[in-house]
Design a protein around this motif. Structure first.
Motif, mmCIF file in Angstrom:
data_model
loop_
_atom_site.group_PDB
_atom_site.id
_atom_site.type_symbol
_atom_site.label_atom_id
_atom_site.label_comp_id
_atom_site.label_asym_id
_atom_site.label_seq_id
_atom_site.Cartn_x
_atom_site.Cartn_y
_atom_site.Cartn_z
ATOM 1 N N LEU A 39 -13.764 10.635 8.614
ATOM 2 C CA LEU A 39 -12.387 11.080 8.814
ATOM 3 C C LEU A 39 -11.845 10.658 10.175
ATOM 4 C CD1 LEU A 39 -12.400 14.657 7.233
ATOM 5 C CD2 LEU A 39 -11.525 12.529 6.244
ATOM 6 N N ASN A 40 -12.715 10.505 11.152
ATOM 7 C CA ASN A 40 -12.260 10.177 12.510
ATOM 8 C C ASN A 40 -12.531 8.735 12.924
ATOM 9 O OD1 ASN A 40 -11.288 12.850 13.733
ATOM 10 N ND2 ASN A 40 -13.271 13.423 12.859
ATOM 11 N N ARG A 41 -13.554 8.117 12.326
ATOM 12 C CA ARG A 41 -13.924 6.770 12.765
ATOM 13 C C ARG A 41 -14.129 5.795 11.600
ATOM 14 N NH1 ARG A 41 -16.016 10.585 15.830
ATOM 15 N NH2 ARG A 41 -17.803 10.923 14.470
ATOM 16 N N GLY A 42 -13.737 6.192 10.399
ATOM 17 C CA GLY A 42 -13.908 5.316 9.245
ATOM 18 C C GLY A 42 -13.168 3.992 9.417
ATOM 19 N N ARG A 43 -13.764 2.907 8.877
ATOM 20 C CA ARG A 43 -13.167 1.591 9.069
ATOM 21 C C ARG A 43 -12.941 0.827 7.760
ATOM 22 N NH1 ARG A 43 -16.096 -1.999 13.431
ATOM 23 N NH2 ARG A 43 -14.372 -3.344 12.764
ATOM 24 N N ALA A 44 -13.174 1.466 6.634
ATOM 25 C CA ALA A 44 -13.051 0.742 5.363
ATOM 26 C C ALA A 44 -11.637 0.192 5.178
ATOM 27 C CB ALA A 44 -13.423 1.648 4.190
ATOM 28 N N TYR A 45 -10.652 1.011 5.406
ATOM 29 C CA TYR A 45 -9.257 0.605 5.225
ATOM 30 C C TYR A 45 -8.914 -0.543 6.158
ATOM 31 C CZ TYR A 45 -4.149 1.111 4.896
ATOM 32 O OH TYR A 45 -2.803 0.890 4.717
ATOM 33 N N GLU A 46 -9.330 -0.422 7.406
ATOM 34 C CA GLU A 46 -8.983 -1.428 8.408
ATOM 35 C C GLU A 46 -9.688 -2.763 8.152
ATOM 36 O OE1 GLU A 46 -7.844 2.473 9.841
ATOM 37 O OE2 GLU A 46 -9.744 1.714 9.025
ATOM 38 N N THR A 47 -10.975 -2.711 7.810
ATOM 39 C CA THR A 47 -11.701 -3.976 7.591
ATOM 40 C C THR A 47 -11.238 -4.670 6.312
ATOM 41 O OG1 THR A 47 -13.533 -2.720 6.588
ATOM 42 C CG2 THR A 47 -13.758 -3.341 8.907
ATOM 43 N N LEU A 48 -10.883 -3.893 5.281
ATOM 44 C CA LEU A 48 -10.338 -4.506 4.077
ATOM 45 C C LEU A 48 -8.981 -5.138 4.373
ATOM 46 C CD1 LEU A 48 -10.262 -5.159 1.083
ATOM 47 C CD2 LEU A 48 -9.517 -2.813 0.616
ATOM 48 N N GLY A 49 -8.168 -4.467 5.145
ATOM 49 C CA GLY A 49 -6.883 -5.046 5.531
ATOM 50 C C GLY A 49 -7.058 -6.332 6.312
ATOM 51 N N CYS A 424 -2.434 -3.709 -11.820
ATOM 52 C CA CYS A 424 -2.566 -4.978 -11.101
ATOM 53 C C CYS A 424 -3.976 -5.554 -11.182
ATOM 54 C CB CYS A 424 -2.170 -4.794 -9.636
ATOM 55 S SG CYS A 424 -0.381 -4.569 -9.428
ATOM 56 N N TYR A 425 -4.811 -4.956 -12.006
ATOM 57 C CA TYR A 425 -6.173 -5.460 -12.244
ATOM 58 C C TYR A 425 -6.134 -6.926 -12.667
ATOM 59 C CZ TYR A 425 -10.152 -6.198 -15.489
ATOM 60 O OH TYR A 425 -11.217 -6.713 -16.179
ATOM 61 N N HIS A 426 -6.836 -7.788 -11.920
ATOM 62 C CA HIS A 426 -6.930 -9.224 -12.210
ATOM 63 C C HIS A 426 -5.569 -9.924 -12.189
ATOM 64 C CE1 HIS A 426 -11.161 -9.646 -14.247
ATOM 65 N NE2 HIS A 426 -11.192 -8.947 -13.123
ATOM 66 N N ALA A 427 -4.588 -9.326 -11.569
ATOM 67 C CA ALA A 427 -3.231 -9.863 -11.648
ATOM 68 C C ALA A 427 -2.744 -10.326 -10.279
ATOM 69 C CB ALA A 427 -2.290 -8.821 -12.235
ATOM 70 N N ASN A 428 -1.538 -10.930 -10.287
ATOM 71 C CA ASN A 428 -1.000 -11.487 -9.053
ATOM 72 C C ASN A 428 -0.419 -10.428 -8.117
ATOM 73 O OD1 ASN A 428 1.109 -10.843 -10.708
ATOM 74 N ND2 ASN A 428 2.038 -12.876 -10.748
ATOM 75 N N CYS A 429 -0.535 -9.142 -8.483
ATOM 76 C CA CYS A 429 -0.045 -8.064 -7.617
ATOM 77 C C CYS A 429 -1.176 -7.252 -6.986
ATOM 78 C CB CYS A 429 0.890 -7.141 -8.395
ATOM 79 S SG CYS A 429 0.208 -6.520 -9.961
ATOM 80 N N ASP A 430 -2.432 -7.723 -7.113
ATOM 81 C CA ASP A 430 -3.572 -6.977 -6.555
ATOM 82 C C ASP A 430 -3.673 -7.251 -5.054
ATOM 83 O OD1 ASP A 430 -5.876 -5.630 -5.981
ATOM 84 O OD2 ASP A 430 -7.191 -6.802 -7.280
ATOM 85 N N ARG A 431 -2.850 -6.539 -4.303
ATOM 86 C CA ARG A 431 -2.756 -6.773 -2.869
ATOM 87 C C ARG A 431 -3.000 -5.474 -2.086
ATOM 88 N NH1 ARG A 431 -1.022 -11.883 -2.441
ATOM 89 N NH2 ARG A 431 0.105 -12.752 -4.222
ATOM 90 N N PHE A 432 -3.082 -5.643 -0.758
ATOM 91 C CA PHE A 432 -3.524 -4.551 0.104
ATOM 92 C C PHE A 432 -2.587 -3.353 0.068
ATOM 93 C CE2 PHE A 432 -3.959 -2.597 4.407
ATOM 94 C CZ PHE A 432 -5.266 -2.137 4.247
ATOM 95 N N ASP A 433 -1.314 -3.552 -0.264
ATOM 96 C CA ASP A 433 -0.399 -2.406 -0.264
ATOM 97 C C ASP A 433 -0.708 -1.408 -1.375
ATOM 98 O OD1 ASP A 433 0.489 -3.806 -2.478
ATOM 99 O OD2 ASP A 433 2.525 -4.131 -1.747
ATOM 100 N N LEU A 434 -1.651 -1.742 -2.269
ATOM 101 C CA LEU A 434 -2.086 -0.791 -3.300
ATOM 102 C C LEU A 434 -3.088 0.231 -2.765
ATOM 103 C CD1 LEU A 434 -2.763 -3.300 -6.239
ATOM 104 C CD2 LEU A 434 -0.734 -1.853 -5.932
ATOM 105 N N ILE A 435 -3.670 -0.045 -1.598
ATOM 106 C CA ILE A 435 -4.784 0.763 -1.091
ATOM 107 C C ILE A 435 -4.266 1.933 -0.259
ATOM 108 C CG2 ILE A 435 -6.940 0.720 0.209
ATOM 109 C CD1 ILE A 435 -6.891 -1.007 -2.351
ATOM 110 N N ASP A 436 -4.797 3.111 -0.554
ATOM 111 C CA ASP A 436 -4.467 4.337 0.172
ATOM 112 C C ASP A 436 -5.631 4.675 1.107
ATOM 113 O OD1 ASP A 436 -4.736 7.419 0.430
ATOM 114 O OD2 ASP A 436 -2.672 7.165 -0.269
ATOM 115 N N LYS A 437 -5.352 4.790 2.394
ATOM 116 C CA LYS A 437 -6.412 4.999 3.385
ATOM 117 C C LYS A 437 -7.196 6.284 3.116
ATOM 118 C CE LYS A 437 -7.400 5.264 8.335
ATOM 119 N NZ LYS A 437 -6.858 5.099 9.709
ATOM 120 N N LYS A 438 -6.511 7.347 2.807
ATOM 121 C CA LYS A 438 -7.197 8.621 2.553
ATOM 122 C C LYS A 438 -8.140 8.494 1.358
ATOM 123 C CE LYS A 438 -6.359 13.503 1.502
ATOM 124 N NZ LYS A 438 -5.313 14.548 1.291
ATOM 125 N N GLN A 439 -7.691 7.790 0.321
ATOM 126 C CA GLN A 439 -8.497 7.697 -0.887
ATOM 127 C C GLN A 439 -9.709 6.794 -0.718
ATOM 128 O OE1 GLN A 439 -5.852 6.816 -4.175
ATOM 129 N NE2 GLN A 439 -4.821 8.791 -4.027
#
Length: 493
Positions: A39-49, A424-439
């Motif tokens: 919750l305080n130091r997670g990096r999954a969202y940032e490294t994926l971005g 957007c599975y396997h589609a041309n819209c599968d981009r980073f704006d789909l990702i929710d940091k909390k989730q």
């Protein structure tokens, strides 16, 4: 039968109270530390971005694929793993070049162009022209209805199940439907997507990862309906498919980081946790499968950051080639079989398109589900939003499959996606704006907690099955027919 199942559940549940020799509250104490760290130091969202912006897509065999492999390797080294390695394997690389689909009445020059994408492992070069046969939803019963018509023709079918006659049936993977089209003699395949809004879907049309002999393309759900309307309005309608692709043997690499076990008795036993790093090339693969693979990378970070010790060895794996036929996981399982090491793999946890984890799928192992229930109650003491919803259904078509068909217990975190993201599975819209940091952080913290519990249990509640047990398990899970179509059934009939 019901009484026997209930009895088994009680016995397994009781045994869980002796599954750990850790002090009573140590699991909850470690879970609290994991929770705080993510919750305080997670990096999954940032490294994926960072990966989606600096690399782009991660197609196996492409320069971008190699960049992704190096990105994951360097990240694991940065997190402090001493043992990080590449596991190379050879694959049939495939990349799209050009493709077109036109619909034309026989004897006419009135071509109607339809927007289309090629499906992977279609031929390097193909130009076909032929009548279209509506094969419904593309399951075997649908092909049986038109078996006298489809040979030498172009098969049109849905990627999902739409016919009332198929209600309640199990859908097939697009590659399995294509395999059936080839079996029934079709000269080409047009698959209609199920997502509205002009969305085009890519993915492999091959059950083996090798090139298929006929061209396969995908059109939108709207185009599929339009083609069917034209077929109804005009007799002797023809489809013209032109495509050029690239294919050659290349070497790809799984990336593996090892956390050695600390128990003299159990350190040689392994838990493999992995997700596929590769993605298709229409977008940046944020959801499929950046969200799964970068969750695994951050779980690895958590274990190093907190200096967590585990009785069993954990292997954190970034698989490549999943999208092209589970090629990286198949290569890993083959290597372990050849080296006599597969029996040491006690459990495989797969993260493929996992979002907002709220439980764990035991993949057909009720005894493992009981373990998840018990540990989940401890997780709920850390965060009551964790619903501890633990399904128990086995499926195919991801990197757990090669392990499962060798009898290794498999599991996966279970959660949910917003409809917009799933579409957007396997589609041309599968981009980073789909990702929710909390989730994605929910993925990391709850997966890390369950992985720690599994790796430190005195005895895991489930074990590797022998060949006969595995065969019966797969039959019971209603997976035999799919595995036969996919040429992955290991037993003679």
């Amino acid at each position: 039968m019901r009484k026997r199942i209930l009895l088994l559940t009680v016995v397994v549940s009781v045994s869980l109270f002796s599954a750990f020799t850790l002090p009573k509250d140590e699991l909850e104490e470690v879970f609290g530390k994991i929770n705080d760290d993510v919750l305080n130091r997670g990096r999954a969202y940032e490294t994926l971005g960072e990966a989606t912006s600096s690399i782009g897509h991660r197609l196996t065999g492409s320069p971008n694929g190699k960049k992704a492999e190096d990105f994951a390797y360097n990240l694991l080294k940065e997190y402090g793993f001493a043992d990080v390695k590449y596991m190379p394997f050879e694959v049939e690389s495939w990349a799209r070049d050009t493709v077109s689909l036109a619909i034309v009445p026989k004897g006419s020059d009135n071509f109607r162009d339809v927007e289309v994408v090629a499906l992977a492992h279609s031929p390097v070069s193909s130009h076909i022209k032929g009548p279209i046969v509506d094969c419904g939803d593309g399951v075997e019963a649908d092909f049986e209805k038109v078996k006298d018509q489809v040979k030498g023709k172009i098969a049109l079918f849905n990627i999902n199940l739409q016919s009332p006659e198929n209600k309640g049936k199990k859908n097939l993977h697009r590659s399995e439907k294509t395999a059936l089209a080839i079996k029934y003699g079709a000269a080409g395949v047009i698959i209609a997507n199920a997502v509205e809004g002009g969305v085009l879907l890519t993915g492999t049309a091959s059950v083996t990862g090798a090139l298929i002999p006929i061209p396969a393309v995908c059109v939108s759900v709207e185009s599929g309906k339009q083609i069917r309307k034209w077929m109804n309005d005009e007799p002797n309608l023809l489809a013209v498919i032109d495509m050029q692709n690239f294919s050659r043997p290349i070497k790809a690499r799984n990336v593996i980081a090892t956390l050695p076990g600390s128990s003299k008795k159990l350190k040689d036993d392994k838990i493999v946790i992995g997700g596929h790093l590769d993605s298709w090339d229409l977008a940046t693969g944020a959801m499929d499968n950046g969200i799964g693979s970068f969750t695994v990378l951050d779980v690895a970070r958590v274990f190093q950051a907190l200096k967590l010790k585990t009785k069993r060895t954990i292997e954190f794996v970034m698989f490549m080639g999943e999208e092209q036929g589970l090629l990286g996981s198949k290569a890993m399982v083959k290597k372990y079989l050849d080296e006599g090491k597969l029996d040491k793999v006690q459990l495989m946890m797969n993260l493929d398109m996992v979002n907002n984890a709220r439980g764990f799928n035991a993949m057909g192992r009720p005894e493992l589900r009981a373990f998840f229930d018990e540990v989940g109650n401890k997780i709920r003491k850390i965060d009551s939003s964790y619903t501890n919803t633990n399904p128990n259904g086995a499926g195919l078509h991801s990197d757990h499959q090669p392990f499962m068909i060798q009898g290794v217990p498999v599991c996966s975190p279970s959660g949910s996606f917003p409809v917009k993201a799933y579409n957007c599975y396997h589609a041309n819209c599968d981009r980073f704006d789909l990702i929710d940091k909390k989730q994605i952080n929910n993925n990391v913290r709850f997966t890390a907690m369950m992985l720690y519990a599994l790796a430190n249990a005195d005895a895991l509640p489930t074990k590797k099955m022998n060949d006969e047990e595995t065969k019966e398990f797969l039959i019971k899970q209603n997976l035999k027919n799919e595995l036969i179509i996919g040429k992955d059934w290991r037993w003679k009939e």
